[in-house]
Scaffold this motif. Sequence first.
Motif, short mmCIF file in Angstrom:
data_model
loop_
_atom_site.label_atom_id
_atom_site.label_comp_id
_atom_site.label_asym_id
_atom_site.label_seq_id
_atom_site.Cartn_x
_atom_site.Cartn_y
_atom_site.Cartn_z
N VAL A 58 0.85 -1.20 0.00
CA VAL A 58 0.00 0.00 0.00
C VAL A 58 0.89 1.24 0.00
N SER A 59 0.29 2.39 -0.22
CA SER A 59 1.02 3.65 -0.11
C SER A 59 1.41 3.88 1.35
N SER A 60 2.46 4.66 1.56
CA SER A 60 2.97 4.86 2.92
C SER A 60 2.01 5.65 3.80
N VAL A 61 1.12 6.41 3.21
CA VAL A 61 0.06 7.13 3.92
C VAL A 61 -1.26 6.76 3.27
N PRO A 89 8.92 0.16 9.59
CA PRO A 89 8.67 0.29 8.14
C PRO A 89 7.34 -0.33 7.71
N TRP A 90 6.65 -1.00 8.61
CA TRP A 90 5.37 -1.62 8.28
C TRP A 90 4.21 -0.96 9.04
N ILE A 91 4.40 0.30 9.41
CA ILE A 91 3.33 1.12 10.00
C ILE A 91 2.81 2.07 8.93
N VAL A 92 1.48 2.05 8.73
CA VAL A 92 0.85 2.88 7.69
C VAL A 92 -0.30 3.67 8.32
N PRO A 93 -0.12 4.97 8.59
CA PRO A 93 -1.20 5.76 9.17
C PRO A 93 -2.30 6.06 8.16
N ALA A 113 3.64 14.30 4.40
CA ALA A 113 4.42 13.59 5.42
C ALA A 113 5.29 12.51 4.82
N ASP A 114 4.93 12.01 3.65
CA ASP A 114 5.70 10.96 2.98
C ASP A 114 7.13 11.40 2.70
N ALA A 115 7.33 12.72 2.53
CA ALA A 115 8.65 13.23 2.17
C ALA A 115 9.50 13.61 3.37
N VAL A 116 8.94 13.56 4.57
CA VAL A 116 9.68 13.95 5.78
C VAL A 116 10.44 12.75 6.34
N THR A 117 11.73 12.89 6.51
CA THR A 117 12.55 11.79 7.06
C THR A 117 13.40 12.31 8.21
#
Length: 387
Positions: free
Chosen positions: A62-65, A324-328, A344-348
């Motif tokens: 799935v997508s990260s968000v 790495p397997w947490i998806v809000p 938020a996907d771009a914030v590291t």
Amino acid sequence: MAIENGPHIGRRGLLAAAGGLALAPLLVGGAASPAAAQAAGADGTAAASQIGNRRRLGTLEVSSVGLGVQNMHRTYQTTIPHRPEMHRIIQAAFEHGVTFFDCAEAYGPHEDERILGEAIESFRDEVVITSKFGWNIDLETGERRPGLNSRPEHIKQAVEGSLQRLRTDRIDLLYQHRVDPAVPIEDVAGAVQDLMNEGKVLHWGLSEMGLDTLRRAHAALPVTAVQNEYSMLWRGPEAEVIPTCEELGIGFVPWSPLGVGFLTGAIDEQTRFAEGDIRGVETRFAPESLPHNLQLVEVARTWAERKEATPTQIALAWLMAQKPWIVPIPGTTQMAHLLDNIGADAVTFTPDELAELDQAVRAIEVQGQRLPDHVLAFSGVEAPPKS
């Protein structure tokens, strides 16, 4: 089961089922941020960030968000959003890389499944959709009745209704919304397995369950994901649920990842909630708790300045940085908030930065309960860890 920038029968459904209080949606859009407003083009979508990262919940990519749609039929303040605009937000999410959409029969009940089904019909095969069963909801009228219902025959009928409302032939990820103590989890797993054999369900998960239930469920039928409340404001899953998911190879989906709007900065010490707003009966938002708990918002603001982001993005990125397997699955009814969430996907964070942020978050022991006692009775999750 996010302002929120949400599963959530969810918070308002929990209260309605457990105590007869007025419904109030779990997820609403976060306060519009300058960064989000700047990102939006003239039509509100043109220049939004594009989600490029993907994550795995078990074997499900799935997508990260994701996007929670629970509040799209009615907001915290009990207003009814403009349905075409809800369709546009869902479609804009897909256009900007979101492939994970969270729903449930209890949201509405039934109405949010219809909204989601209408919005994704043209790209259904390109996204992952979820739904949930477990509350005692009349399959025809949508009337919410007291208690829970996970009898195998009811599960199968509930899924048939969800498929019709979602305009699809399968549910990618089906959760048990709340665990029914009257039905052994092995019987529930058997009913879901039957649906899988028919191709109507592809993966299954649990929400707000106890650890013993999770282990028994996984032994009966491998669980793809757990959906529990988790955010800077509620860290309960860190004690045992998340370690258990890691041990068993199960993904984790935080509902209310923005603390029902709190972590966006939309609430301050003077905020009071209207009748019917779920936050008004959560003691963590009581006048005596707010001044202390707002320290978390200040942490998010400080890091937003450091990372040239928004508090919303910091709160979501912090969650994603935990595993790495947490998806809000933040939810919203406003386009600007959607764009803020996607960013938020771009914030590291570097390892040192994450350690520093973790320490700041965990130094603040949140005051007040996330839900009233009679609602928590429907949840099997444990108390949060001590900082």
